[in-house]
Write an enzyme that holds these catalytic residues in place. Structure first.
Site, short mmCIF file in Angstrom:
data_model
loop_
_atom_site.label_atom_id
_atom_site.label_comp_id
_atom_site.label_asym_id
_atom_site.label_seq_id
_atom_site.Cartn_x
_atom_site.Cartn_y
_atom_site.Cartn_z
CG ASP A 1 -1.69 1.24 1.42
OD1 ASP A 1 -2.36 1.63 0.45
OD2 ASP A 1 -1.62 1.84 2.50
CG ASP B 1 -4.28 -1.22 3.26
OD1 ASP B 1 -4.64 -1.06 2.08
OD2 ASP B 1 -3.52 -0.44 3.85
#
Length: 696
Positions: free
Chosen positions: A398, A594
Site C-alpha cells: 500500500d 487494507d
C-alpha cells in the site's frame, strides 16, 4: 478462549500429545496448547462448567503426562512456573550416578559388589524413565523415547553390559538436563520480550493522583508517567517532554524524544521527564495487550516442517522398533548366530533410533526464530507464517502510511468563485469526524470555526464523504466520484492528492494534499531485491501522477493507481493465482481498507505503530516500528531459521543412518549409540539456539 496455566511441558511433542487428547474430551469444542508459555486455551461446548472440565483435564494429565500439572493461577506476563528445584535434583542424580559409574572403573571391587554398585547407579539415574515407560505402556502408548531407552538399557543389563547400561541412561539424562536448560533459556528470552505488562497507572482524579490497575483506566482519562515507569496505556502526550525507551514495543535501540501532541505506546519506558498522557485506548485494545497476545500465542500455529516432523516421528519409531526385533531374532534363528551378540546389536539399534534430536530441535528452532523477530520489533503470529516468508517472491505495498509517512499537509487550494478559506472550511466541516490521515490534514489546516451543522453524513468507501448542509448536498472526495454526479472537476497541476468539493450543483474547487516518503522506503525496496524478491508492486487509491512519482523514486517494479479496496483484492488475487511466476505474495499495508487484502495475501504484513487495529488483526506479521525495512529483516530471520532447521534435520538423519548401519553390523558399541542419540540432540539444540544470537 479460556486459559489454564500448566507446568512441566518439557518438549513440543508433550504439548502436541496433550492437545490431541484434550480435543477428544466430549465437552471440548476446541483447544490449543502453547509450548512456549505452557498455557492451554480451550473453548467448551454449550454451557459446560469450567470446573468440571478442569477435573477431567487433571484426570487426563494423570493418565498421559503425570509430570504436567495445572497451576492454580496464571503467572504474570513473561513469567514461567519455577523449575529450579527439579533442575537441582536432576543435577544431583547425574553427579552421583556419574561418580558411581567412575567408581566401577577405578575401585577394585568383586563382581557382586561391582554389579550392585552399577545397579544402584542405574536405578538412581533411570527410575523416572523406566516408570514413565511402564505407565505409558499400561495406557497403550508404547513407542516413545522412554520405551526405547528402557528396553535398551534393561536388555544391556540382561546380557551383562552393566557399565554401558548405566552410561547410556546417564548420558541420556545429561542430554535431557541440557535440553531443559535450552528450552527454558529460549522461554526466558520470550519472557523478557513480553515482560512489559505495566502493573499500575497513575490516574489523575478530583481527589488527586491515584495508583490504579491499567484495566481500570477509561478512555479520555489523564495519567502521569514518572521517570523510570512503564507506559501503562496508549495515549497522546498533553504535557511534558521526555526521552522514552521504545525497544520492547518497536525494537528501536535508541530512546526517542516525545513531546506534546505525540502518540505514546504502552509498554515503553519513560526515561527522563514527567509526562502527562491522555488515554486513547482501553487496556484490552492497547499496544502492550496486543503484543502479549501475539507473542504468547505465536507458537500455537505450527509450520509445515514442524507438522511433518511430528507425523514422521509417529511412523518412524514403530518401524525402527520392528527392525530392532528382526535384528535380534532373525540371525540367531535362521543363521545360527549367537543370540547375545545380535540382541546387543538390536539394543544399540534402539538407542540410536531415538528421534529426540528432531522432535526437540525443530520446534525449538522456530520458537527461537519468533523470539528473534520479536526482539527486532517484528511480531510473527505463528511459525507457519515465518516459514511462509521463505517462499515469498512478490511483495505488494500500500502507499499511504506504508511507504509514505501518512502525515499529510494541505499544500495548495484552488477555489472557483470562492475564497480559499471558505473552500477549506467546507472540506473540514465534511471531514470533521473522519480519522483518515487526509481528512485530519484538512481539519488541521482549517482555521475557521466549524459552527454549521451537517446531516446525513455518509462516508463512501474509496470515494469521499457525502453530507447535507442547509438542505443542499455537500460532497468532498475524488474527481471521478464527482464526475459520476454530473460535475466537471478541474484537473490539478500539482503532484499530490486532490480533494474536490461540490455544493449542490456547483463545483467549488479542490485542495492538494501532499505526503512524504518514509526515510527508509527506498532502502526497503533495495533490501528486498537483495534478499531475492523478484518483483515489487504498489497498489494505491491515489491518482496516477502521485503513484508514478512514488513508484519511480523508490524503484518499485509495477504500480496500479486509483484503486478501490475491492480492486486491490482482485489485483492481489490475480497475483496469488499465478504461483509459478509470482511465488508466494506478501502484502504490506496499514489502513482499514487494507484489511481484505491483508487477509487475502499469502503473508499479510501490517504496520503496527500507525496501523489500524483492523489491519493488525487481519495481518500475519506486524512491524511494530512502522519501518518497511523491517520486512527484509523478517525475511532474513525466516531464512536463517529454515537454514538451521534443515541443518538439524539433515545432520540428525545422516548421523543416525550411519550409526544404525554400524550398530547393525556390530561395529558401533553402546557408547557410539549414546553419541548418535544424546550427542546429536545436544548439537542440534545448540545449533537451534544460534538463531537467538542472530542480529541485523
Amino acid at each position: 478462549m479460556t486459559q489454564i496455566q500448566l507446568a512441566g511441558i518439557d518438549c513440543a511433542a508433550c504439548a502436541t500429545k496433550i492437545e490431541t487428547n484434550v480435543k477428544k474430551l466430549p465437552q471440548v469444542q476446541d483447544c490449543a496448547v502453547n509450548f512456549a508459555t505452557q498455557k492451554l486455551s480451550y473453548e467448551l461446548t454449550g454451557d459446560q462448567a469450567a470446573t468440571a472440565f478442569e477435573l477431567a483435564l487433571q484426570q487426563l494429565l494423570t493418565t498421559i503426562e503425570p509430570d504436567v500439572t495445572i497451576q492454580k493461577s496464571l503467572p504474570a506476563a513473561g513469567q514461567t512456573p519455577p523449575k529450579k528445584f527439579k533442575f537441582n535434583l536432576d543435577l544431583i542424580r547425574i553427579i552421583i550416578s556419574g561418580l558411581l559409574l567412575l567408581g566401577s572403573y577405578v575401585l577394585p571391587l568383586s563382581q557382586p559388589l561391582l554389579i550392585s554398585l552399577l545397579l544402584v547407579a542405574f536405578v538412581l539415574i533411570g527410575y523416572d524413565i523406566i516408570w514413565t515407560a511402564i505407565r505409558n505402556i499400561l495406557h497403550g502408548q508404547w513407542f516413545d523415547e522412554n520405551f526405547l531407552m528402557t528396553v535398551a538399557t534393561i536388555g544391556a543389563f540382561g546380557i551383562g553390559e552393566y557399565a554401558e547400561a548405566v552410561g547410556v541412561m546417564l548420558f541420556y539424562q545429561v542430554g535431557e538436563y541440557f535440553q531443559s536448560l535450552a528450552i527454558n533459556r529460549s522461554r526466558d528470552s520470550i519472557a523478557s520480550l513480553v515482560a512489559i505488562k505495566p502493573t499500575f497507572a497513575n490516574l489523575q482524579t478530583s481527589q488527586g493522583l491515584q495508583q490504579v490497575a491499567p484495566e481500570a483506566v477509561p478512555v479520555g482519562a489523564t495519567i502521569l508517567i514518572k521517570p523510570g515507569e512503564k507506559v501503562p496505556l496508549d495515549g497522546t502526550v498533553i504535557a511534558g517532554s521526555s526521552f522514552v525507551d521504545t525497544a520492547a514495543v518497536t525494537g528501536e535501540s535508541v530512546p526517542r524524544s516525545f513531546n506534546v501532541g505525540d502518540t505514546l505506546l504502552s509498554g515503553s519506558i519513560n526515561q527522563s521527564g514527567l509526562l502527562t498522557l491522555q488515554v486513547t485506548k482501553p487496556y484490552a485494545n492497547s499496544t502492550v495487550a496486543k503484543i502479549l497476545d501475539l507473542v504468547e500465542n505465536a507458537s500455537s500455529q505450527k509450520a509445515p516442517t514442524e507438522n511433518f516432523i511430528t507425523r514422521f516421528a509417529k511412523i518412524y519409531t514403530p518401524i525402527v522398533v520392528g527392525f530392532a526385533v528382526l535384528l535380534a531374532v532373525v540371525p540367531p534363528l535362521f543363521l545360527g548366530q549367537p543370540f547375545s551378540d545380535w540382541l546387543y546389536r538390536a539394543l544399540i539399534f534402539l538407542v540410536i533410533s531415538c528421534p529426540c534430536a528432531l522432535v526437540i530441535s525443530i520446534p525449538l528452532g522456530f520458537f527461537a526464530g519468533i523470539g528473534t523477530a520479536s526482539k527486532n520489533g517484528i511480531l510473527v503470529k505463528g511459525s507457519n507464517y515465518l516459514e511462509a516468508l521463505n517462499d515469498v517472491r512478490t511483495v505488494v505495498f500500500d502507499k499511504t502510511g506504508t511507504l509514505t509517512q501518512g502525515s499529510f499537509t494541505v499544500t495548495a487550494i484552488h477555489a472557483v468563485d470562492h475564497q480559499p478559506e471558505h473552500l477549506l472550511a467546507l472540506a473540514a466541516l465534511a471531514e470533521q469526524h473522519s480519522t483518515h490521515p487526509i481528512a485530519q490534514s484538512i481539519i488541521a489546516a482549517n482555521q475557521a470555526p466549524l459552527n454549521q451543522t451537517l446531516s446525513a453524513v455518509t462516508e463512501v468507501a474509496g470515494h469521499g464523504v457525502s453530507a447535507t448542509l442547509d438542505g443542499q448536498s455537500l460532497k468532498v472526495g475524488k474527481a471521478s466520484w464527482l464526475k459520476e454526479q454530473g460535475l466537471t472537476p478541474l484537473t490539478p497541476t500539482e503532484v499530490g492528492t486532490a480533494v474536490h468539493i461540490a455544493y449542490g450543483t456547483d463545483y467549488l474547487g479542490y485542495l492538494v494534499i501532499s505526503d512524504q516518503l518514509k526515510k527508509d522506503a527506498a532502502t526497503a525496496i533495495a533490501q528486498l531485491k537483495k534478499v531475492g524478491i523478484r518483483q515489487t508492486m504498489m497498489l494505491t487509491g491515489d491518482n496516477d501522477a502521485i503513484a508514478k512519482q512514488v513508484s519511480q523514486s523508490l524503484g518499485i517494479d509495477h504500480y496500479q493507481s486509483e484503486l478501490l479496496p475491492q480492486d486491490k483484492v482482485a489485483t492481489l488475487a490475480s497475483l496469488t493465482d499465478n504461483r509459478a511466476q509470482n511465488g508466494k505474495v506478501a502484502f504490506v499495508g496499514d489502513g482499514i481498507n487494507d484489511t481484505p487484502v491483508l487477509a487475502r495475501a499469502d503473508v499479510g504484513v501490517a504496520m503496527g505503530g500507525l496501523g489500524s487495529d483492523a489491519a493488525i488483526e487481519a495481518a500475519d506479521i506486524v512491524l511494530m516500528s512502522d519501518e518497511p525495512t523491517k520486512l527484509a529483516t523478517a525475511i532474513d530471520i525466516a531464512r536463517f531459521t529454515r537454514k538451521i532447521v534443515w541443518q538439524n534435520i539433515a545432520f540428525a538423519l545422516i548421523v543416525k543412518a550411519i550409526f544404525l548401519l554400524l550398530g547393525a553390523f556390530g561395529i558401533a558399541t553402546m557408547w557410539e549409540a549414546v553419541f548418535a542419540d544424546v550427542g546429536v540432540t545436544l548439537i542440534a539444540i545448540l545449533n537451534a539456539l544460534r538463531i537467538m544470537r542472530k542480529s541485523n
